[in-house]
Write a protein that holds these residues in place. Structure first.
Motif, mmCIF file in Angstrom:
data_model
loop_
_atom_site.group_PDB
_atom_site.id
_atom_site.type_symbol
_atom_site.label_atom_id
_atom_site.label_comp_id
_atom_site.label_asym_id
_atom_site.label_seq_id
_atom_site.Cartn_x
_atom_site.Cartn_y
_atom_site.Cartn_z
ATOM 1 N N LEU A 24 37.485 17.493 7.004
ATOM 2 C CA LEU A 24 36.169 18.117 6.913
ATOM 3 C C LEU A 24 36.256 19.503 6.302
ATOM 4 O O LEU A 24 37.055 20.334 6.742
ATOM 5 N N SER A 25 35.406 19.760 5.339
ATOM 6 C CA SER A 25 35.275 21.096 4.774
ATOM 7 C C SER A 25 34.233 21.891 5.565
ATOM 8 O O SER A 25 33.165 21.370 5.878
ATOM 9 N N ILE A 84 29.324 32.634 8.947
ATOM 10 C CA ILE A 84 29.951 32.615 10.260
ATOM 11 C C ILE A 84 31.424 32.988 10.135
ATOM 12 O O ILE A 84 32.131 32.491 9.252
ATOM 13 N N GLU A 85 31.881 33.845 11.014
ATOM 14 C CA GLU A 85 33.297 34.164 11.126
ATOM 15 C C GLU A 85 33.811 33.533 12.420
ATOM 16 O O GLU A 85 33.458 33.967 13.521
ATOM 17 N N LEU A 86 34.612 32.495 12.274
ATOM 18 C CA LEU A 86 35.109 31.776 13.441
ATOM 19 C C LEU A 86 36.094 32.643 14.224
ATOM 20 O O LEU A 86 36.958 33.303 13.650
ATOM 21 N N ASP A 87 35.977 32.607 15.538
ATOM 22 C CA ASP A 87 36.926 33.320 16.391
ATOM 23 C C ASP A 87 38.225 32.548 16.550
ATOM 24 O O ASP A 87 39.274 33.143 16.823
ATOM 25 N N TYR A 88 38.146 31.213 16.371
ATOM 26 C CA TYR A 88 39.313 30.355 16.587
ATOM 27 C C TYR A 88 39.464 29.406 15.396
ATOM 28 O O TYR A 88 39.106 28.234 15.474
ATOM 29 N N PRO A 89 39.980 29.906 14.264
ATOM 30 C CA PRO A 89 40.056 29.094 13.045
ATOM 31 C C PRO A 89 41.168 28.059 13.031
ATOM 32 O O PRO A 89 41.281 27.298 12.070
ATOM 33 N N ASP A 90 41.990 28.012 14.084
ATOM 34 C CA ASP A 90 43.020 26.982 14.186
ATOM 35 C C ASP A 90 43.453 26.858 15.647
ATOM 36 O O ASP A 90 43.094 27.674 16.497
ATOM 37 N N CYS A 125 33.361 22.709 11.924
ATOM 38 C CA CYS A 125 34.775 22.465 12.184
ATOM 39 C C CYS A 125 35.535 23.742 11.848
ATOM 40 O O CYS A 125 34.988 24.660 11.229
ATOM 41 N N ASP A 126 36.805 23.794 12.247
ATOM 42 C CA ASP A 126 37.573 25.008 11.980
ATOM 43 C C ASP A 126 38.237 25.003 10.607
ATOM 44 O O ASP A 126 38.872 25.984 10.223
ATOM 45 N N GLY A 127 38.127 23.893 9.878
ATOM 46 C CA GLY A 127 38.699 23.844 8.538
ATOM 47 C C GLY A 127 40.199 23.665 8.523
ATOM 48 O O GLY A 127 40.842 23.889 7.499
ATOM 49 N N ALA A 128 40.784 23.252 9.669
ATOM 50 C CA ALA A 128 42.234 23.056 9.764
ATOM 51 C C ALA A 128 42.533 21.640 10.246
ATOM 52 O O ALA A 128 43.033 21.443 11.359
ATOM 53 N N PRO A 129 42.224 20.622 9.429
ATOM 54 C CA PRO A 129 42.465 19.234 9.851
ATOM 55 C C PRO A 129 43.955 18.942 9.976
ATOM 56 O O PRO A 129 44.786 19.593 9.335
ATOM 57 N N GLU A 130 44.282 17.945 10.790
ATOM 58 C CA GLU A 130 45.682 17.567 10.995
ATOM 59 C C GLU A 130 45.734 16.149 11.544
ATOM 60 O O GLU A 130 44.729 15.625 12.035
ATOM 61 N N PRO A 131 46.898 15.495 11.490
ATOM 62 C CA PRO A 131 47.008 14.163 12.074
ATOM 63 C C PRO A 131 46.681 14.182 13.563
ATOM 64 O O PRO A 131 47.046 15.116 14.283
ATOM 65 N N TRP A 186 38.971 15.005 1.490
ATOM 66 C CA TRP A 186 38.131 16.138 1.892
ATOM 67 C C TRP A 186 36.668 15.730 1.814
ATOM 68 O O TRP A 186 36.246 15.053 0.866
ATOM 69 N N VAL A 187 35.895 16.156 2.804
ATOM 70 C CA VAL A 187 34.501 15.730 2.935
ATOM 71 C C VAL A 187 33.625 16.957 3.119
ATOM 72 O O VAL A 187 33.834 17.755 4.032
ATOM 73 N N ASP A 188 32.634 17.095 2.232
ATOM 74 C CA ASP A 188 31.623 18.134 2.457
ATOM 75 C C ASP A 188 30.271 17.469 2.697
ATOM 76 O O ASP A 188 30.162 16.241 2.737
ATOM 77 N N GLU A 189 29.234 18.285 2.845
ATOM 78 C CA GLU A 189 27.928 17.767 3.255
ATOM 79 C C GLU A 189 27.233 16.939 2.180
ATOM 80 O O GLU A 189 26.233 16.267 2.472
ATOM 81 N N SER A 190 27.753 16.958 0.949
ATOM 82 C CA SER A 190 27.143 16.163 -0.112
ATOM 83 C C SER A 190 27.567 14.700 -0.058
ATOM 84 O O SER A 190 26.974 13.855 -0.727
ATOM 85 N N ARG A 191 28.576 14.381 0.739
ATOM 86 C CA ARG A 191 29.050 12.999 0.824
ATOM 87 C C ARG A 191 28.049 12.146 1.594
ATOM 88 O O ARG A 191 27.628 12.512 2.690
#
Length: 286
Positions: free
Chosen positions: A260-261, A271-277, A211-217, A114-119
């Motif tokens: 990505l976080s 922000i409220e994403l309209d398309y979170p996945d 990003c939408d916060g829903a990473p995948e292969p 997991w990666v946030d902006e502090s990396r």
């Protein structure tokens, strides 16, 4: 107070149209006559300019809300277009605020963590090194001038006109899901919303993962798009076979894996994403 969008392609045009519909004066800067005509067709003021040899009238930028969406040059590790653009701003009226579109590729390979902006950034590919160089040049300019700057590190964009349709139709292979890197996405319409909110209330000097916060292969992404479009899934090959069969660009993506976080994006920009996945985003992509 108007808006200037440098690099007014698909995302920039959508941002421009949103401002236009609110009655805001907006101008899009593009490279080609064809792109300029497309903007004028939808009642967006078009400025045709070559960012490799920019000549910027002083009146074009001063007091504007400035979005810099233009791509970097195709080769090298330096963002020469940003460097020349900033040089043109010297001793001229400053924009009110700049939102710079960067890439999450600046983090490099994070081995699926997991990666946030502090990396700390650690780009591997030249395309990501150019973006980081652009970030650093904008940040130095912001610190020198006191002009507000927000940096958006954007994941892979999908949405209308941005699905890998031709790749799937041509039957290009992909590695098995178990061997595929973790990839991240953002729907183009959520990126438009984010860019506008970042201009409105993004904190100067801050970086936000978009990003939408829903990473995948990566392979699962291609399979899900194929299933949604009713196309065959990509043939599966090994990593060793991929070295001979896949393009250098695709191979560079296969070498990087990260989750990505978007917690900072949601919490600080509210922000409220309209398309979170993808389940919600794919139907809004055709």
């Amino acid at each position: 107070m108007g808006v200037t969008i440098v690099g007014c392609g698909d995302i920039g045009t959508r941002v421009a149209l949103a401002y236009r519909d609110e009655g805001v004066d907006v101008a899009g800067w593009v490279r080609t006559q064809q792109s300029a005509e497309k903007l004028r067709d939808v009642a967006i003021e078009a400025v045709q300019i070559d960012l490799d040899r920019p000549v910027i009238p002083a009146s074009e930028i001063g007091s504007q809300r400035l979005y810099y969406f233009a791509p970097p040059p195709p080769q090298g590790q330096q963002e020469s277009r940003v460097a020349q653009f900033i040089a043109q701003l010297k001793n001229r009226p400053l924009p009110q605020k700049v939102v710079y579109l960067s890439t999450s590729g600046v983090y490099g390979d994070c081995r699926g963590e997991w990666v946030d902006e502090s990396r700390p950034p650690a780009p591997m590919a030249d395309r990501a090194k150019r973006r980081l160089d652009g970030e650093q040049r904008w940040r130095a300019w912001s610190e020198q001038t006191g002009c507000a700057l927000v940096i958006l590190r954007v994941a892979g964009i999908y949405g209308p006109g941005k699905l890998p349709v031709e790749r799937l139709r041509s039957g290009q292979p992909m590695v098995a899901e178990a061997e595929a890197p973790i990839t991240n996405h953002i729907h183009s319409l959520d990126l438009v919303k984010t860019a506008r909110i970042a201009m409105q209330r993004g904190v100067s000097g801050e970086v936000y993962n978009v990003c939408d916060g829903a990473p995948e292969p990566m392979t699962r992404y291609f399979n899900r798009v194929a299933d949604f479009l009713g196309l065959p899934r990509p043939p599966v090959i090994s990593l060793e076979e991929a070295q001979q069969q896949l393009s250098p660009g695709m191979l560079s993506y296969l070498r990087e894996s990260r989750r990505l976080s978007n917690r900072k994006l949601l919490d600080e920009l509210e922000i409220e994403l309209d398309y979170p996945d993808l389940q919600q985003g794919l139907p809004a992509s055709v």
